[in-house]
Design an enzyme around this catalytic site. Sequence first.
Site, mmCIF file in Angstrom:
data_model
loop_
_atom_site.group_PDB
_atom_site.id
_atom_site.type_symbol
_atom_site.label_atom_id
_atom_site.label_comp_id
_atom_site.label_asym_id
_atom_site.label_seq_id
_atom_site.Cartn_x
_atom_site.Cartn_y
_atom_site.Cartn_z
ATOM 1 N N HIS A 129 0.811 -1.229 0.000
ATOM 2 C CA HIS A 129 0.000 0.000 0.000
ATOM 3 C C HIS A 129 0.841 1.274 0.000
ATOM 4 C CE1 HIS A 129 -3.694 -2.153 0.404
ATOM 5 N NE2 HIS A 129 -3.432 -2.628 1.606
ATOM 6 N N ASP A 165 -3.253 -10.634 -1.897
ATOM 7 C CA ASP A 165 -3.737 -10.067 -0.646
ATOM 8 C C ASP A 165 -5.230 -9.761 -0.774
ATOM 9 O OD1 ASP A 165 -4.158 -7.778 1.399
ATOM 10 O OD2 ASP A 165 -2.072 -8.315 1.795
ATOM 11 N N HIS A 167 -6.592 -7.139 0.155
ATOM 12 C CA HIS A 167 -6.689 -5.728 -0.181
ATOM 13 C C HIS A 167 -5.987 -5.448 -1.513
ATOM 14 C CE1 HIS A 167 -7.036 -5.901 4.251
ATOM 15 N NE2 HIS A 167 -7.828 -4.862 4.130
ATOM 16 N N ASP A 255 -4.618 -12.238 4.593
ATOM 17 C CA ASP A 255 -5.757 -11.683 5.324
ATOM 18 C C ASP A 255 -7.087 -12.075 4.704
ATOM 19 O OD1 ASP A 255 -5.055 -10.204 3.126
ATOM 20 O OD2 ASP A 255 -5.024 -8.263 4.133
#
Length: 390
Positions: A129, A165, A167, A255
Amino acid sequence: MVTWDPAMISYFFGDYHPMNPCRLDATARLAQDLGLFDLPHLHIEKPEIADDAALLTAHSREYVDTVKAVSADPALKVPGSGLDGEETPGFSGVHEAAARLVGGTLRSASAVMAQEVTRAVNFGGGMHHAHRDHASGFCVYNDCAVGIQYLLDHGVQRVLYIDVDAHHGDGTQSIFWDDPRVLTISLHETGMSLFPGTGFAAEIGADGPATGSAVNVALPTTVADADWLRAFHAIVPQLARAFDPEIIVSQHGCDSHFKDDMTHMRLSVDAQREAALSIADLANELCEDRWIATGGGGYNCLDAVPRAWAHLIGIVANHPVETTTPTPESWRSYITGKYGVRAAHMMGDEADIWWRSWEIGFDPADVLDRSVMATRKEVFPIWGLDPWFD
């Protein structure tokens, strides 16, 4: 090769922050107790703190200077830096801690380029990120981007970046948005329900030569194993073969696990392991086995994370651990004694990971199939592929 040093746990935002470095400690201890660190062909290297020259290949001078200033004075608040809130708070030594994670991926890249190894893993990395000029989503420096840029600067012409991921890998995508030498593929929970709110099918890279170099699969909120693997195999292998990379860099945030309360996805460790095996196969098929794997998100720190990343280490080392393998009693005792929780007894979740191949057919009434088709329609024709059949 594995890059690991207990000093990497200094990347620590505080006791109540979801990204607790105990996940790295638990992973390393599990890999050690499984015997992975003792494999004769696997060696462990302690990463150095990446210097400014390396960091500046992916980040701006102003931002690096800001991180250093906050590192020296955590009370300093710099608007726009991403380090001025509770999400990714600055702390004493944050520059050195974050740069050490970068050092792990950078060393992996240099080892592959020097032909010291063909595969490497930095399970402490995957900070996808972080943007060129600000921190975001618990990520201060983007080790994936620094590693990829090292490869490009040393002659690699095509790097495939695969991000699984939960995200969206927005930072890495943004840094290489206009670079056709890097194909970024991110499969993630839709931004309609999850941070960072980006990563939709229409995000395909900058206009011009880089069009089609960003690929995004925005998956339904509660996607589980079968649908997730169907999506992966309907997108990744086809584009990988069309792009024909020289090396693969992958981000393995776990995650998406059903025990992780930071996302809504419902994957098992078994499915995450299956994706890693598939990436390993692509590296072997397309890149003469050249592959750099990183960690990423993962907030079920003492159960899902260590098992998923121990599997990743085993796969990178060409020594996969079966999901039916019991976790070592020594590891379970360590987790209970140090952290006061019961540890998982099996390396898998006893999940059925059968998935329906895309070749069987597209169901327009299925939300997963509509998500996959949206991505295929956006990018497959750019790569000379048919969105309906390839």
